[in-house]
Design an enzyme around this catalytic site. Sequence first.
Site, PDB file in Angstrom:
ATOM      1  N   THR A 145       0.836  -1.201   0.000  1.00  0.00           N
ATOM      2  CA  THR A 145       0.000   0.000   0.000  1.00  0.00           C
ATOM      3  C   THR A 145       0.867   1.246   0.000  1.00  0.00           C
ATOM      4  O   THR A 145       1.696   1.450   0.897  1.00  0.00           O
ATOM      5  CB  THR A 145      -0.893   0.013   1.251  1.00  0.00           C
ATOM      6  OG1 THR A 145      -1.703  -1.162   1.266  1.00  0.00           O
ATOM      7  CG2 THR A 145      -1.765   1.264   1.291  1.00  0.00           C
ATOM      8  N   GLU A 146       0.711   2.087  -1.016  1.00  0.00           N
ATOM      9  CA  GLU A 146       1.482   3.331  -1.155  1.00  0.00           C
ATOM     10  C   GLU A 146       2.978   3.093  -0.968  1.00  0.00           C
ATOM     11  O   GLU A 146       3.702   3.943  -0.443  1.00  0.00           O
ATOM     12  CB  GLU A 146       0.981   4.392  -0.166  1.00  0.00           C
ATOM     13  CG  GLU A 146      -0.487   4.732  -0.299  1.00  0.00           C
ATOM     14  CD  GLU A 146      -0.872   5.311  -1.657  1.00  0.00           C
ATOM     15  OE1 GLU A 146       0.043   5.715  -2.403  1.00  0.00           O
ATOM     16  OE2 GLU A 146      -2.069   5.349  -1.966  1.00  0.00           O
TER      17      GLU A 146
END
Length: 479
Positions: A145-146
């Site tokens: 995630t990110e």
Amino acid sequence: MKSVCFYFKIHQPFRLKRYRFFDIGNDHYYYDDFANDEIISRLAQTSYIPMAETLLQIINDSNREFKCSISISGTAIEQFQLYVPEYIDLLKKLAETGCVEFLSGTYSHSLASLEDPEEFIREVKDHDDLIFREFGVRPKIFANTELIYDDDIAALVASMGFSTCLTEGAKHILGWKSPNYVYQAASAPQLKLLLTNDKLAEDISRNFNNTAWAEYPLTADKYADWLASLPDNEQVVNLYMSMDTFGSFLPANTGIFDFMKALPRFAKERGVSFTTPSETVAKLKPVDMISVPFPISDIDEVRDVSAWKGNELQNEALGKLYAVAERVNLCQDRRLKQDWEYLQSSDHFYYMSTKNLADGASHAAFSPYDSPFAAFTNYMNVLADFLVRVEEQYPEDIDNEELNSLLLTIRNQAAEINELNKEVKTLRNNILNADDSTNAPKEEVLEISEKEDVEAPKKATRKTAAKPAAKRSTRKTAK
């Protein structure tokens, strides 16, 4: 020859509706279906579909020499299935070209890697299973995630069988080093690292339409010159961008799609090729180890995780959510597990950020709430109802180990009952097919055995098992 690898990120959360305190205990549906439908349908028409069609055209026009990768969350796939199924068909066409690699990641674009390793592993598995079901490929490269990453996450990713991880080429980590090489993780030397080149990515995503930029306008031949002018020993440039940059943040009338269509031709003239991450790590060896003691990400200037864990509101919400992770994963309630998945999306905590305008102006721009406190209040109301539902199934006065033991006992008993019923059915058939040496008619035997099956399966098994044994013994004596 220099290689360029494009990474296109696609993620959409299930947005929460306005959920008030008085809804707790009365309303168990938390989502704003109208907003979810409107947003993803609009983005599909302006961005996702035109960009997918552009990529297909580029691949065909280049005789499949153009290659790229896509990182898409499970919640985004679910929304496409609900509202824009034709986009799933386009993604399948991209997968069939063999020129687009799908990356692994967390199902709901969650922060589980920072909060709960077991939940993180489960989410990644669920995500990759969904990618395989939809597109027929099993992801080999991991992107969190990110791009959240540190040494602990590296060890966890390596333990899951991944050999390569994509993360942020943060300046405070690299120092004088260039991101345009393959590295390896200090905590897991078998894990190769691909690092993003922020400057060259932002020249497209942020500056393409920036008239105040010194290099404006950005053309495909100019950008290809920049790629070709990099030092000869810098072998790969990783460009990580959100898919909705193309057509949404940069509308079609800016010429962004024409730029992408022209880039491969100019790049080829200058000896620059395009590749997938798997092809990159297959032909390039790591040049050095990278240690990341504290989590980094691709958000904000500081490139840390303060966008989601920077204040007490966020940490309170995260703490309460992941406190019930084990209990939720023990349950079999489909709706409860689905809500658990959707409530983990990092977006909910991003909206609660209170960072100042210099660092976090984009936080407010993406938030559907008036303030971080409003985002926190709405989320905590939803979470309160969710926790009530978890409590109804698994009371807090039973600790997790005891609960797990009880559930295991129940499941084992259910399996044992199923086996006993199968055994009774087999014995019943044996009785019906036996010789007519018994005094009872077959109908009566059937009636008796069915009654015993219902009232006492174990006892019935023992009774019916004894009769054939006795018969065999009698026959042996007669001989």
